[in-house]
Every structure is written in C-alpha cells, then in structure tokens.
Scaffold this motif. Structure first.
Motif, PDB file in Angstrom:
ATOM      1  N   UNK A 114       0.824  -1.212   0.000  1.00 16.42           N
ATOM      2  CA  UNK A 114       0.000   0.000   0.000  1.00 16.42           C
ATOM      3  C   UNK A 114       0.857   1.261   0.000  1.00 16.42           C
ATOM      4  N   UNK A 115       2.180   1.119   0.137  1.00 15.82           N
ATOM      5  CA  UNK A 115       3.082   2.272   0.187  1.00 15.82           C
ATOM      6  C   UNK A 115       3.092   2.997  -1.157  1.00 15.82           C
ATOM      7  N   UNK A 116       2.801   4.302  -1.124  1.00 20.02           N
ATOM      8  CA  UNK A 116       2.781   5.098  -2.359  1.00 20.02           C
ATOM      9  C   UNK A 116       3.679   6.322  -2.255  1.00 20.02           C
TER      10      UNK A 116
ATOM     11  N   UNK B 259      14.644   4.712   3.623  1.00 18.65           N
ATOM     12  CA  UNK B 259      14.415   4.251   2.251  1.00 18.65           C
ATOM     13  C   UNK B 259      13.519   3.021   2.346  1.00 18.65           C
ATOM     14  N   UNK B 260      12.216   3.247   2.318  1.00 22.50           N
ATOM     15  CA  UNK B 260      11.293   2.149   2.579  1.00 22.50           C
ATOM     16  C   UNK B 260      11.390   1.014   1.563  1.00 22.50           C
ATOM     17  N   UNK B 261      11.455   1.287   0.262  1.00 24.70           N
ATOM     18  CA  UNK B 261      11.559   0.164  -0.683  1.00 24.70           C
ATOM     19  C   UNK B 261      12.768  -0.737  -0.408  1.00 24.70           C
ATOM     20  N   UNK B 262      13.913  -0.124  -0.071  1.00 21.09           N
ATOM     21  CA  UNK B 262      15.107  -0.930   0.214  1.00 21.09           C
ATOM     22  C   UNK B 262      14.940  -1.704   1.513  1.00 21.09           C
ATOM     23  N   UNK B 263      14.356  -1.053   2.522  1.00 20.55           N
ATOM     24  CA  UNK B 263      14.109  -1.720   3.796  1.00 20.55           C
ATOM     25  C   UNK B 263      13.177  -2.908   3.606  1.00 20.55           C
TER      26      UNK B 263
END
Length: 208
Positions: free
Chosen positions: A32-34, A150-154
């Motif tokens: 759901x992260x946008x 960096x949420x995508x990397x995390x």
C-alpha cells in the motif's frame, strides 16, 4: 452475497504456517506504500509483522532440527522436546540473536548450511533495533530520534531475510525426507537379519 465464509481459520496450523501468514500480511501492507506522508503510519506495524514472521520461522526450524538430531540418536538432553520448548519460551523468548545462534548450532551439528552471513547481518541489525520483541509494538522502546528511511530498500531487505530464514526449514525438510528413507532401509535390514537369525535358530534347535 454472504461474507461469513470469506475468511477461514484452521486451529491445527503450525508455527511455520502462522509465520507465513504474518509474512503475507506484511507484504500486503507494504504494497500500500505510495510515497505519501500518510505512509509513515505503516512503518512500525510492518516491522512488527516481519519481525514476528522471522521469529516464528526460526523457532519452528529449531524444533524440527532438534527432532532430526534426536532421530540421529543424539542423546543430548537439551534436544528433548520439553527442553527445547522451555528454552524457547523462557530463555530465548523473542531474542532474534539467541534464536539464530541456536539454529546455526543445530544446522552445524547436522552438517547443513548455516544462515548466510549477509542474512545474518540483517538479522543482527533487527535484533539490535528490537532486542526484546517490544520495540515495534510499544512507544518509548526506540530511540527518540527523527529518521528518514528508504522504505523500498528496507522492505526488500526484510522480504529477502524472511525468505532465507524460511529456506532453512526447507533444507531441514529435505534432510528429514532423506533421513526417513535411510531409517526405512535400516528397519528393513534389521527385519531381514532378525528373520534370518530366527530361521537359523529354529533350524539348529528343531523349533523354538
């Protein structure tokens, strides 16, 4: 349309299954992260879900690895089912570091690959961030700092870490299957030897 049967629960599922359910929940929430400010509210819940998925996966693998060692006739009392359960529940509890160490000990004893170093580093960072299993579920357990993440990397790192951790159980299951085959052959040989002994004995003694 009735919604009563859209979700089902099975009371007999294992920790491995429950681990997967927490993992899937984390993935769905992460999807759901946008990149909007409102996404800040999903960080700690996602961390909690991933962390618990990893913890349960490690515990299930430890139980199974101890079983395989017992079947290999390892008589160490610490491998008994009650001893393993007691250790996980009362000593290790939610300590990722302690769980990784014990699983690696079992994997080494079984001559299987331990958790890779790269994955071990991620697990170590997770353990340092949340040593007690409470940092992501209660306020005041994390440092009072402001962080940009960096949420995508995390998320990718946590996703891969769970995958590698869960793969340990797959390796153990493959070992268990091979062990089953070996034990079955061993039982067949024992049965043949016993039958031959009894036949020879009856022949020499004229019966029982």
């Amino acid at each position: 349309m009735s919604h009563r049967g859209l979700i089902q629960r099975w009371g007999s599922r294992s920790d491995s299954r429950l681990s997967y359910e927490f993992f899937e929940s984390a993935k769905r929430l992460a999807a759901t992260h946008v990149g909007e400010p409102g996404d800040d509210v999903i960080l700690l819940p996602i961390m909690l879900l991933y962390r618990f998925a990893i913890e349960l996966s490690l515990k299930e693998s430890i139980h199974y690895a101890a079983l395989l060692r017992r079947r290999n006739k390892d008589s160490d009392p610490s491998l008994e089912t009650h001893a393993v359960s007691e250790r996980l529940e009362r000593k290790h509890r939610h300590s990722i570091g302690a769980l990784v160490h014990e699983l690696n000990t079992h994997m080494t004893a079984l001559d299987l690959q331990v958790i890779p170093k790269d994955t071990g580093r991620i697990l170590q960072m997770l353990a340092e961030a949340d040593a007690t299993g409470e940092a992501f579920r209660y306020t005041g357990k994390l440092a009072e700092t402001y962080d940009n993440i960096d949420f995508p990397s995390l998320n990718a790192a946590l996703d891969e870490t769970y995958g590698i951790t869960a793969a340990s159980h797959d390796v153990l299951e493959a070992y268990g299957s091979a062990q089953d085959e070996y034990l079955e052959v061993e039982r067949e040989i024992d049965a043949e030897m016993r039958a031959e002994y009894e036949s020879n004995y009856k022949s020499e003694m004229g019966g029982w």
